[in-house]
Design a protein around this motif. Structure first.
Motif, PDB file in Angstrom:
ATOM      1  N   ASN B 100       0.822  -1.387  -0.055  1.00  0.00           N
ATOM      2  CA  ASN B 100       0.118   0.002  -0.053  1.00  0.00           C
ATOM      3  C   ASN B 100       0.887   1.511  -0.079  1.00  0.00           C
ATOM      4  O   ASN B 100       1.647   1.475   0.966  1.00  0.00           O
ATOM      5  CB  ASN B 100      -0.917  -0.105   1.351  1.00  0.00           C
ATOM      6  N   LEU B 102       0.498   5.597  -0.468  1.00  0.00           N
ATOM      7  CA  LEU B 102      -0.349   6.653  -0.845  1.00  0.00           C
ATOM      8  C   LEU B 102       0.619   7.826  -0.826  1.00  0.00           C
ATOM      9  O   LEU B 102       1.559   7.695  -0.203  1.00  0.00           O
ATOM     10  CB  LEU B 102      -1.244   6.674   0.376  1.00  0.00           C
ATOM     11  N   VAL B 104       0.527  12.039  -1.062  1.00  0.00           N
ATOM     12  CA  VAL B 104      -0.484  13.063  -0.898  1.00  0.00           C
ATOM     13  C   VAL B 104       0.366  14.404  -0.480  1.00  0.00           C
ATOM     14  O   VAL B 104       1.199  14.300   0.358  1.00  0.00           O
ATOM     15  CB  VAL B 104      -1.465  12.757  -0.013  1.00  0.00           C
ATOM     16  N   VAL B 127      -7.762   1.397   4.839  1.00  0.00           N
ATOM     17  CA  VAL B 127      -7.900   1.474   3.262  1.00  0.00           C
ATOM     18  C   VAL B 127      -8.362   0.225   2.683  1.00  0.00           C
ATOM     19  O   VAL B 127      -8.135  -0.790   3.143  1.00  0.00           O
ATOM     20  CB  VAL B 127      -6.571   1.671   2.725  1.00  0.00           C
ATOM     21  N   VAL B 132     -10.504   5.593   1.469  1.00  0.00           N
ATOM     22  CA  VAL B 132      -9.595   5.616   2.784  1.00  0.00           C
ATOM     23  C   VAL B 132     -10.258   6.352   3.883  1.00  0.00           C
ATOM     24  O   VAL B 132     -11.034   7.330   3.555  1.00  0.00           O
ATOM     25  CB  VAL B 132      -8.426   6.730   2.224  1.00  0.00           C
ATOM     26  N   PRO B 156     -10.235   7.829  -3.028  1.00  0.00           N
ATOM     27  CA  PRO B 156      -8.737   7.740  -3.548  1.00  0.00           C
ATOM     28  C   PRO B 156      -8.247   8.832  -4.573  1.00  0.00           C
ATOM     29  O   PRO B 156      -7.306   9.154  -4.529  1.00  0.00           O
ATOM     30  CB  PRO B 156      -9.091   6.510  -4.220  1.00  0.00           C
ATOM     31  N   PHE B 159      -5.763  11.536  -3.821  1.00  0.00           N
ATOM     32  CA  PHE B 159      -4.283  11.345  -3.485  1.00  0.00           C
ATOM     33  C   PHE B 159      -3.691  11.608  -4.827  1.00  0.00           C
ATOM     34  O   PHE B 159      -4.184  11.173  -5.915  1.00  0.00           O
ATOM     35  CB  PHE B 159      -4.296   9.872  -2.742  1.00  0.00           C
ATOM     36  N   TYR B 161      -0.877   9.684  -5.613  1.00  0.00           N
ATOM     37  CA  TYR B 161      -0.657   8.373  -5.834  1.00  0.00           C
ATOM     38  C   TYR B 161      -1.591   7.613  -4.867  1.00  0.00           C
ATOM     39  O   TYR B 161      -1.194   7.661  -3.619  1.00  0.00           O
ATOM     40  CB  TYR B 161       0.757   8.174  -5.912  1.00  0.00           C
ATOM     41  N   PHE B 162      -2.123   6.504  -5.588  1.00  0.00           N
ATOM     42  CA  PHE B 162      -2.930   5.641  -4.711  1.00  0.00           C
ATOM     43  C   PHE B 162      -2.762   4.338  -5.114  1.00  0.00           C
ATOM     44  O   PHE B 162      -3.147   3.801  -6.475  1.00  0.00           O
ATOM     45  CB  PHE B 162      -4.609   6.196  -4.776  1.00  0.00           C
ATOM     46  N   GLN B 163      -2.148   3.503  -4.296  1.00  0.00           N
ATOM     47  CA  GLN B 163      -1.955   2.029  -4.369  1.00  0.00           C
ATOM     48  C   GLN B 163      -2.309   0.964  -3.118  1.00  0.00           C
ATOM     49  O   GLN B 163      -1.648   1.393  -2.019  1.00  0.00           O
ATOM     50  CB  GLN B 163      -0.557   1.749  -4.882  1.00  0.00           C
TER      51      GLN B 163
END
Lengths: 284, 368
Positions: B100, B102, B104, B127, B132, B156, B159, B161-163
């Motif tokens: 995971n 993130l 931000v 998450v 989130v 999501p 953010f 980047y969101f994984q």
């Protein structure tokens, strides 16, 4: 028992927040009474509260876009909740630019007022902040403890000076003494006095005006025949007075106090949409 | 909390770094040597206006560190502080292994944290690929009738980047994090969050042209019944190669104490536990993190359990808070030219404790 309400208008939300902030300054714990038309914040005059009591009343229509409640029973269509107003104040504090605020009575781990704040965000969906404020449900049999207090049979009723001025005077006096004497007469004069071993300080206000009160039988107020110059005084806890004055965030439309000689001082602060009454008992 | 104050103080220092003209040494120092360093940098605004240069020098034989603030109008403020050697410890945590991630802007995180009371100690991040959620953490024996709970849901999309590789819910200490948030807001840089399932550490990192910082926090693992005495994480010391033993620092950093403040300040041996290394030669700045290879024998056995703490006490305090708390704050000034010698010694600062064997040969600058 159900309750759900929604505020969408920012001005209403800010106004409501300010009222809650004022209440939070006056009471650590208080009762929230919900009826179909009104909300009441009540502090009863128990010893634990230092004898001071409060009654604050507002019309829900002036604040909420939606307001639905179902009381404990059809013929008692009211809800009494005990809560910590500081929690509510905190929940609303960060809702300054909210799109909407919803308040709901829920029962998760315990009865709660859930305040859901919908905030704008950079994405298409909003941010939702939820605060669960624990409340205690007051059973029907205890409702009598929280009745509206009646206006005492006062000796003098007088309009207060500008609250800002009064507040700064009282704050300075607070450093010198724990008790303050409020005295006023029917000629629009008021004195705030403190007296200690070392010093005594008096602040004089005049031309304040005395509000006309119609007595119950419709006659003129019974000040006729009374000595207009004689002062009615009461000695009260200065901190309580300071809390009341410090909590006012907006100037009221009308501010007055009723003094019962040596017994109690009854403050009434009126705004357009909300009225606040605060009783401070006199100390011996 | 060491990191919190460290962050605030280092924020000042980060700004001061630009003004540093001459530094005699690279070194580690503990931002909160019982509060003695902080007063040197107390007034940020005043500092910015008045201080022209800050020179920091050490006298290892004497155990003295000297801060000299050269201010305007010829005023020189000199602070002489004593320090104690600290032992090198290692945080093992492989960020790139985290499912995971993130990323931000720090502004968003600050906006989220503002809804929680400052007294809120722990916070849970939950998450799923769809949402989130940050919420106040409550223990099992929380008195709900007295506690106000707050929860924030984000989409999501907010953010950078969101994984989310695995749905997870991790609980960590918010108080410790606030310091980094203040710092990163001042630096106005995005924050990367790397984490995994509960129990495994969570890392908050920020990266900038001149510095990089990483907070690695332990997370609460509800399911685990075993108690773990947390191993305080330390940064390696670049210049003191004589002490690689971990004799002093093997003390558990808390005995069931939930308050990391008291935990880390109770044991004098642990002063070196949250070092912040400032290596600041702006023109030739090198992250001289000559990480000494800590001999395996001196570490406690790592049974390969979750958590960045490397040690586990057998038995121990099973009923007490299994919450591992430690934190390490790494700062480094980085230049683009890395000498080979450094590269060779430059072992990964953090690797997952249970994959260390696989990574034995791997050399990658994970933290930076």
């Amino acid at each position: 028992m159900r309750f759900r309400a929604k505020i969408v208008d920012l001005a209403c939300l800010n106004h409501f927040s300010r009222i809650i902030n004022t209440i939070a300054k006056l009471a650590k714990t208080c009762i929230l009474r919900l009826t179909v038309c009104k909300l009441y914040f009540i502090l009863s005059d128990k010893v634990a509260n230092g004898g001071a009591s409060m009654w604050c009343e507002l019309s829900q229509g002036n604040f909420f876009d939606e307001f639905q409640m179902e009381g404990v029973a059809a013929e008692h269509n009211e809800i009494y909740l005990e809560l910590v107003p500081e929690n509510l104040s905190r929940a609303l504090k960060t809702a300054q630019n909210a799109k909407a605020v919803k308040i709901k009575l829920t029962n998760k781990h315990c009865p709660c007022l859930s305040v859901a704040v919908e905030l704008p965000s950079l994405s298409s969906s909003s941010r939702i902040v939820t605060h669960d404020i624990p409340v205690g449900v007051i059973p029907r049999r205890m409702w009598n403890d929280f009745k509206e207090p009646s206006v005492p049979d006062f000796d003098v009723s007088i309009y207060l000076p500008a609250l800002k001025t009064m507040k700064s005077v009282v704050e300075r006096m607070k450093n010198l003494s724990n008790f303050i004497v409020i005295e006023a007469n029917l000629s629009g004069e008021m004195n705030l006095k403190i007296e200690t071993d070392l010093v005594s300080v008096t602040t004089h206000f005049k031309d304040l005006g005395n509000p006309p009160w119609a007595s119950e039988d419709g006659c003129e107020s019974n000040s006729q025949g009374r000595d207009l110059e004689s002062m009615a005084e009461a000695c009260i806890d200065i901190k309580k007075l300071q809390q009341l004055l410090a909590g006012q965030q907006v100037n009221p439309t009308k501010a007055l106090c009723n003094i019962v000689r040596k017994r109690i001082v009854h403050f009434i602060l009126l705004h357009e949409e909300v009225s606040l009454q605060y009783f401070i008992p006199a100390v011996a | 909390m060491k990191c919190v104050i460290g962050g605030a103080q280092l924020r000042v220092f980060g700004r001061a770094i630009h003004a540093i003209a001459r530094i005699s040494d690279e070194f580690w120092f503990d931002p909160i040597e019982k509060g003695s360093v902080l007063p040197v940098f107390r007034c940020v605004n005043v500092l910015e206006r008045n201080v022209e240069r800050c020179s920091i020098s050490t006298n290892p034989s004497d155990h003295h560190i000297t801060f000299q603030l050269l201010c305007r109008h010829g005023v020189v403020k000199t602070y002489n502080l004593t320090f104690q050697d600290c032992d090198p410890l290692q945080a093992v945590f492989a960020r790139h292994m985290c499912p995971n991630i993130l990323k931000v802007h720090s502004r968003l995180l600050a906006d989220v944290m503002i809804h929680f009371p400052t007294s809120q100690e722990e916070i849970t991040l939950s998450v799923t690929p769809m949402k989130v959620c940050f919420k106040s953490y409550t223990e099992e024996d929380t008195d709900f009738s007295r506690t106000m709970l707050t929860e924030i849901q984000l989409s999501p999309e907010e953010f950078d980047y969101f994984q989310v590789g695995v749905d997870s819910e991790v609980t960590f200490c918010l108080k410790e994090l606030r310091g980094l948030l203040v710092f990163s807001e001042a630096a106005s840089v995005p924050v990367s969050i790397h984490f995994d399932r509960c129990g495994r550490p969570i890392a908050f990192s920020i990266e900038d042209l001149l510095l990089e910082a990483s907070f690695i926090l332990a997370t609460l693992c509800e399911a685990e019944k075993e108690a773990a005495t947390p191993e305080p994480a330390c940064c390696p010391r670049p210049w003191d190669s004589s002490r690689t033993g971990m004799d002093k620092s093997d003390q558990p950093s808390m005995d069931g104490a939930r308050n990391a403040d008291t935990a880390t300040s109770k044991k004098p041996q642990q002063k070196g536990n949250t070092p912040s290394m400032i290596s600041a030669k702006p023109s030739n700045a090198l992250a001289k993190q000559e990480v000494k290879n800590i001999p395996r024998g001196s570490e406690r056995d790592v049974p390969g359990r979750a958590g960045a703490a490397m040690a586990k006490a057998a038995g121990g305090k099973a009923t007490e808070a299994p919450y591992e708390k430690f934190h390490s704050l790494f700062f480094g000034a980085v230049s683009y030219k890395e000498k080979e010698t450094i590269g060779d010694n430059f072992q990964s600062l953090v690797t997952a404790s249970d994959t260390e064997e696989e990574f034995g040969a791997l050399q990658s600058s994970q933290v930076l």
